[in-house]
Design a protein around this motif. Structure first.
Motif, PDB file in Angstrom:
ATOM      1  N   ASN B  58       0.799  -1.298   0.078  1.00 27.21           N
ATOM      2  CA  ASN B  58      -0.196   0.059  -0.033  1.00 27.21           C
ATOM      3  C   ASN B  58       0.812   1.207   0.078  1.00 27.21           C
ATOM      4  OD1 ASN B  58       0.110   0.938   2.809  1.00 27.21           O
ATOM      5  ND2 ASN B  58      -1.371  -0.427   3.617  1.00 27.21           N
ATOM      6  N   GLY B  59       2.100   1.094  -0.003  1.00 32.28           N
ATOM      7  CA  GLY B  59       2.998   2.357   0.109  1.00 32.28           C
ATOM      8  C   GLY B  59       2.895   2.901  -1.542  1.00 32.28           C
ATOM      9  N   CYS B  60       2.871   2.091  -2.513  1.00 32.91           N
ATOM     10  CA  CYS B  60       2.776   2.578  -4.015  1.00 32.91           C
ATOM     11  C   CYS B  60       1.233   3.497  -4.078  1.00 32.91           C
ATOM     12  CB  CYS B  60       2.963   1.522  -4.829  1.00 32.91           C
ATOM     13  SG  CYS B  60       4.557   1.054  -5.153  1.00 32.91           S
ATOM     14  N   GLU B  61       0.337   2.864  -3.394  1.00 31.80           N
ATOM     15  CA  GLU B  61      -0.916   3.622  -3.454  1.00 31.80           C
ATOM     16  C   GLU B  61      -1.089   4.991  -2.617  1.00 31.80           C
ATOM     17  OE1 GLU B  61      -0.701   0.277  -3.450  1.00 31.80           O
ATOM     18  OE2 GLU B  61      -1.515   0.258  -5.171  1.00 31.80           O
ATOM     19  N   LEU B  62      -0.178   5.102  -1.585  1.00 31.07           N
ATOM     20  CA  LEU B  62       0.052   6.276  -1.010  1.00 31.07           C
ATOM     21  C   LEU B  62       0.327   7.502  -1.914  1.00 31.07           C
ATOM     22  CD1 LEU B  62       1.196   5.337   2.497  1.00 31.07           C
ATOM     23  CD2 LEU B  62      -1.124   5.944   2.071  1.00 31.07           C
ATOM     24  N   VAL B 119       1.139  -0.106 -17.324  1.00 33.15           N
ATOM     25  CA  VAL B 119       2.504   0.632 -16.539  1.00 33.15           C
ATOM     26  C   VAL B 119       2.648   0.020 -15.310  1.00 33.15           C
ATOM     27  CG1 VAL B 119       3.416   2.878 -15.726  1.00 33.15           C
ATOM     28  CG2 VAL B 119       1.974   3.081 -17.717  1.00 33.15           C
ATOM     29  N   SER B 120       3.731  -0.603 -15.061  1.00 31.01           N
ATOM     30  CA  SER B 120       3.979  -1.050 -13.778  1.00 31.01           C
ATOM     31  C   SER B 120       4.794  -0.174 -12.828  1.00 31.01           C
ATOM     32  CB  SER B 120       4.997  -2.246 -13.748  1.00 31.01           C
ATOM     33  OG  SER B 120       6.126  -2.004 -14.405  1.00 31.01           O
ATOM     34  N   ALA B 121       4.494   0.116 -11.566  1.00 28.56           N
ATOM     35  CA  ALA B 121       5.018   1.142 -10.702  1.00 28.56           C
ATOM     36  C   ALA B 121       5.568   0.325  -9.561  1.00 28.56           C
ATOM     37  CB  ALA B 121       4.046   2.183 -10.349  1.00 28.56           C
ATOM     38  N   GLY B 122       6.703   0.710  -9.194  1.00 27.40           N
ATOM     39  CA  GLY B 122       7.442   0.073  -7.917  1.00 27.40           C
ATOM     40  C   GLY B 122       8.300  -1.050  -7.988  1.00 27.40           C
ATOM     41  N   ALA B 123       9.114  -1.219  -7.067  1.00 28.43           N
ATOM     42  CA  ALA B 123      10.250  -2.284  -7.143  1.00 28.43           C
ATOM     43  C   ALA B 123       9.177  -3.490  -7.191  1.00 28.43           C
ATOM     44  CB  ALA B 123      10.882  -2.211  -6.015  1.00 28.43           C
ATOM     45  N   CYS B 124       8.260  -3.726  -6.373  1.00 29.54           N
ATOM     46  CA  CYS B 124       7.405  -4.970  -6.552  1.00 29.54           C
ATOM     47  C   CYS B 124       7.096  -5.514  -7.764  1.00 29.54           C
ATOM     48  CB  CYS B 124       6.211  -4.991  -5.377  1.00 29.54           C
ATOM     49  SG  CYS B 124       6.935  -4.950  -3.698  1.00 29.54           S
ATOM     50  N   ALA B 125       6.523  -4.474  -8.380  1.00 28.82           N
ATOM     51  CA  ALA B 125       5.670  -4.663  -9.917  1.00 28.82           C
ATOM     52  C   ALA B 125       6.669  -5.026 -10.793  1.00 28.82           C
ATOM     53  CB  ALA B 125       5.078  -3.321 -10.241  1.00 28.82           C
ATOM     54  N   LEU B 126       8.022  -4.579 -10.799  1.00 26.60           N
ATOM     55  CA  LEU B 126       8.996  -4.915 -11.718  1.00 26.60           C
ATOM     56  C   LEU B 126       9.348  -6.272 -11.769  1.00 26.60           C
ATOM     57  CD1 LEU B 126      11.130  -3.691 -13.815  1.00 26.60           C
ATOM     58  CD2 LEU B 126      12.823  -3.454 -11.952  1.00 26.60           C
ATOM     59  N   ASP B 127       9.632  -6.903 -10.568  1.00 28.00           N
ATOM     60  CA  ASP B 127      10.139  -8.208 -10.481  1.00 28.00           C
ATOM     61  C   ASP B 127       9.769  -9.101  -9.333  1.00 28.00           C
ATOM     62  OD1 ASP B 127      11.636  -7.145  -8.799  1.00 28.00           O
ATOM     63  OD2 ASP B 127      13.616  -7.511  -9.748  1.00 28.00           O
ATOM     64  N   GLY B 128       8.901  -8.518  -8.776  1.00 32.96           N
ATOM     65  CA  GLY B 128       8.190  -9.007  -7.411  1.00 32.96           C
ATOM     66  C   GLY B 128       9.149  -8.249  -6.033  1.00 32.96           C
ATOM     67  N   GLY B 129      10.354  -7.904  -6.558  1.00 36.62           N
ATOM     68  CA  GLY B 129      11.009  -7.009  -5.506  1.00 36.62           C
ATOM     69  C   GLY B 129      11.131  -7.869  -4.216  1.00 36.62           C
ATOM     70  N   MET B 130      11.139  -7.514  -2.905  1.00 40.48           N
ATOM     71  CA  MET B 130      11.467  -8.422  -1.815  1.00 40.48           C
ATOM     72  C   MET B 130      10.521  -9.776  -1.813  1.00 40.48           C
ATOM     73  SD  MET B 130      12.509  -5.848   1.226  1.00 40.48           S
ATOM     74  CE  MET B 130      13.518  -7.269   1.503  1.00 40.48           C
ATOM     75  N   PHE B 131       9.528  -9.569  -2.411  1.00 39.23           N
ATOM     76  CA  PHE B 131       8.736 -10.641  -2.225  1.00 39.23           C
ATOM     77  C   PHE B 131       8.592 -11.838  -3.258  1.00 39.23           C
ATOM     78  CE2 PHE B 131       6.616  -6.856  -0.576  1.00 39.23           C
ATOM     79  CZ  PHE B 131       6.607  -7.268   0.647  1.00 39.23           C
ATOM     80  N   ALA B 132       9.716 -11.513  -4.150  1.00 38.34           N
ATOM     81  CA  ALA B 132       9.947 -12.838  -5.202  1.00 38.34           C
ATOM     82  C   ALA B 132      10.327 -14.006  -4.403  1.00 38.34           C
ATOM     83  CB  ALA B 132      10.760 -12.230  -6.223  1.00 38.34           C
ATOM     84  N   GLY B 133      10.067 -15.182  -5.249  1.00 40.60           N
ATOM     85  CA  GLY B 133      10.501 -16.314  -4.731  1.00 40.60           C
ATOM     86  C   GLY B 133       9.835 -17.114  -3.746  1.00 40.60           C
ATOM     87  N   GLY B 134       8.522 -16.606  -3.285  1.00 41.56           N
ATOM     88  CA  GLY B 134       7.885 -17.051  -2.284  1.00 41.56           C
ATOM     89  C   GLY B 134       6.877 -18.224  -2.854  1.00 41.56           C
ATOM     90  N   TYR B 135       5.925 -18.800  -2.077  1.00 41.46           N
ATOM     91  CA  TYR B 135       5.041 -19.456  -2.730  1.00 41.46           C
ATOM     92  C   TYR B 135       3.443 -18.728  -3.276  1.00 41.46           C
ATOM     93  CZ  TYR B 135       2.853 -18.603   1.753  1.00 41.46           C
ATOM     94  OH  TYR B 135       2.121 -18.151   2.906  1.00 41.46           O
ATOM     95  N   ALA B 136       3.670 -17.553  -2.747  1.00 43.00           N
ATOM     96  CA  ALA B 136       2.275 -16.484  -2.810  1.00 43.00           C
ATOM     97  C   ALA B 136       2.419 -15.742  -4.221  1.00 43.00           C
ATOM     98  CB  ALA B 136       1.870 -16.203  -1.677  1.00 43.00           C
TER      99      ALA B 136
END
Ligand code: SF4
Lengths: 496, 175
Positions: B58-62, B119-136
């Motif tokens: 929700n940081g990106c939404e802010l 358009v993707s915005a934010g590190a997560c949207a680019l490649d999963g960011g810190m959340f990449a690699g999980g089961y979810a």
């Protein structure tokens, strides 16, 4: 407190609290104590083969009970104490545990989309499943409205299922979990640095609160104390975060009552706070600025001046905005008497933050479990009695005033010294409760060789979402956005 | 009464709105190459944006919300946030794309009429960011949708968001 439950003294320290291993009989007694309203639930979480609950007296005492369940079964807490239901559903499906006697065994976070079920337990291949049975509501001329997960505004995703009779809401049930990223799983094995950054991304609007809760839990685990100046700077960031969120939300609530003027003015003040945070700490939301051992950036002279100017600006503009809110009859018409939360419900759910305070529950983690520097600062915990949208707005307005005062006190009393102590690569277990802008954030962590073995973060919204569902009953559908915004519960913080 | 005073004050004090950040020229050229002339004519200088949170913290939404404040005033550039994908030209997507949001995201994209941008915005949207690699989670929006442009940051600042979105408008203006 452990005395209340008839537990002997064999406990270990988690920092401010103690943890006790109990058997199923004591666990059941604890559940009965919760159900009777003598104690309140602070958290409920698990790891493979173990469940834990944190409970407190709502004033200043708390403890963590730990039940080993090698066969994967434990006596349900939610069966007797409703606030535990969703936490229990989440932990059961993540870890593959069974809550014996649970009434609601529907999945919560698992939408049937993952490759595995029980991802943090046995991780068996999962069957795809996409239907979800909502709770029934029966009666003549009822119909349902399904909203989300993609909403009309720029907000987080979730699904709301309304059952309505004409315009009137008969039942609302939320279905969340859409932004489940698997945070607990990603935490396991992470080094302290990565884990702190992950914690700061549990719910972006509360990044300081989460990073602080995690850092304090990790420090408790390591027997480390952050330098005093760091503790004061953390509080400065936490109050700036509270200020930014309250200002933004006061405006947004009014905007949901079609009064855009408040939003325009409040959004400018919010932007002022974020720009100040950026100039002073290098990040508008202050992400990654609270770290285990201290803070990542110090406050210099010019920075201090900027913060002073900020508080002066907000102080100058606030009275007129408060008057505008109070004086606009069409706005009051929407907020007064709308979305009333019963005080008894707030107490039972131990609802924190402005949701609890707006119906008289004065709990504040900064007061109940004081951490530096709040034990040295003067502040009120504002409350109201009415429990409606208006009361939640007023608690927020009052808290803006308190945060301004706290920031000024912090600038005045800020001690000199280092701002970071290097955390040792040790082992241990710790817990901390921190007051974020929405309420109390719980962090529990167990470290080993400088890495996180297990970590659990509990958002205040776990105990607020159900109250939103309750308070909308009997209101009209068109007032839902207003009620919802007045709660502003976190999706990401609960979905994790 | 109080409301009238606010409006009057606003007139007297002058606007807070700041000059626009400049769009990156090479970015505009790169985007233009992806859009044919017919699509350019149809989109014109005005773009409707539908935001989709696909697993953001929700940081990106802010920060996307901040674009509406008086300092950035998104709408002066012909950029509007709309409530339905059916009215949108641009999907602005945040988050790593959780598996629980994947279908909703795809359906939102399908509901958006062409020509359309993602358009993707934010590190997560680019490649999963810190959340990449999980089961979810997926590893970013690009795993699910054709992404035309990315706005970096964690979260991207409103200025960065504005510059990225203005590049889209400039592209459509067919310079
Ligand atoms: S890019 Fe950063 S701010 Fe945006 S959703 Fe990801 S973690 Fe949150």
């Amino acid at each position: 407190m452990t005395g209340t439950l008839g537990i002997d003294g064999r406990s270990r320290s988690l920092g401010a609290w103690r943890a006790v291993s109990v058997d199923a009989a004591v666990w059941r007694t604890a559940v009965q104590t919760l159900a009777a309203g003598e104690l309140q639930l602070i958290g409920l979480w698990a790891e493979p083969g173990v469940v834990r609950m944190a409970l407190g007296d709502g004033v200043g005492e708390a403890a963590v009970l730990e039940l080993a369940c090698p066969d994967g079964c434990f006596p349900s807490v939610g069966a007797a104490h409703a606030p535990a239901i969703r936490l229990e559903r989440a932990l059961c499906e993540l870890y593959g545990l069974t809550a014996e006697g649970a009434a609601d065994v529907r999945p919560w976070l698992d939408h049937g989309r993952w490759a595995v079920s029980h991802p943090l337990g046995a991780a068996e291949p999962s069957e795809r499943r996409t239907t979800y049975p909502f709770l029934p509501a029966e009666g003549e001329s009822l119909h349902q409205i399904a909203v989300g997960p993609v909403h009309a505004g720029i907000i987080e995703p979730g699904h709301f299922r309304f059952t309505v009779n004409g315009e009137t809401v008969v039942r609302l049930e939320a279905r969340l979990g859409y932004v489940h990223r698997g945070l607990e799983g990603l935490m396991a094995g992470a080094d302290l640095d990565r884990a702190a950054r992950l914690a700061g991304r549990a719910s972006g609007d509360s990044t300081v609160a989460y990073a602080l809760a995690f850092a304090r839990a990790a420090e408790a685990a390591l027997g480390l104390e952050a330098p005093l100046r760091a503790a004061w700077l953390r509080a400065l960031m936490a109050e700036l975060e509270r200020l930014a969120n309250h200002l933004g939300d006061i405006g947004a609530i009014c905007n949901d009552a079609a009064f855009a003027l408040m939003l325009a003015h409040c959004a400018v003040l919010r932007e002022n706070v974020l720009r100040t945070a950026h100039a002073v700490f290098g990040h508008r939301l202050m992400m990654d600025q609270v770290v285990p051992g201290g803070v990542a950036s110090d406050l210099d002279g010019p920075g201090e001046q900027l913060v002073r100017e900020l508080t002066a600006t907000v102080r100058e503009r606030l009275p007129a905005l408060t008057e505008l809110y109070d004086d606009t009859a069409s706005l009051q018409d929407r907020t007064v008497g709308t979305g009333v939360v019963a005080p008894e419900l707030a107490r039972r759910f131990a609802a924190g933050g402005y949701v609890g305070r707006a119906c008289g529950r004065a709990f504040d983690a900064r007061r109940a479990f004081p951490y530096a520097p709040y034990d040295r600062l003067n502040f009120r915990v504002p409350t109201r009695a009415e429990g409606d949208v208006n009361a939640r707005v007023w608690v927020r307005i009052d808290e803006v005033g308190e945060s301004l005062s706290l920031i000024e006190q912090i600038l005045h009393g800020l001690p000199d010294g280092p701002v970071r102590a290097e955390p040792p690569a040790g082992a241990g277990e710790g817990a901390a409760l921190v007051e974020g802008f929405r309420g109390d954030v719980l962090a529990w962590v167990r470290l080993r060789e400088g890495r996180v073995e297990r970590c659990h973060l509990r958002d205040p919204s776990w105990f607020q979402w159900p109250l939103l569902e309750a308070c909308i009953e009997g209101n009209i559908v068109a007032d839902f956005p207003l009620c919802n915004k007045s709660f502003n519960c976190s999706y990401a913080g609960c979905d994790l | 009464m109080t409301a009238r005073r606010f409006i009057l004050e606003g007139l007297l004090r002058g606007p807070l709105t700041e000059p626009a950040p400049r769009a990156d020229e090479t970015e505009v050229r790169r985007l233009a190459a992806r859009l044919d002339a017919a699509a350019q004519r149809r989109l014109g200088r005005s773009l409707a944006i539908r935001e989709v949170d696909a697993g953001s913290c929700n940081g990106c939404e802010l920060e996307i919300n901040a674009l509406a404040n008086a300092f950035y005033d998104l709408e002066r550039f012909g950029l509007r946030v709309v409530a339905s994908p059916r009215h949108a030209d641009v999907l602005l997507v945040t988050g790593p794309v959780t598996l629980n949001m994947r279908e909703a995201l795809v359906r939102t994209w399908v509901a958006t009429p062409g020509p359309k941008w993602v358009v993707s915005a934010g590190a997560c949207a680019l490649d999963g960011g810190m959340f990449a690699g999980g089961y979810a989670c997926e590893r970013g929006v690009g795993e699910v949708l054709p992404v035309d442009a990315h706005i970096p940051g964690c979260p991207p600042t409103p200025a960065a968001l504005l510059a990225g979105l203005i590049a889209l408008v400039e592209t459509n203006a067919g310079r």
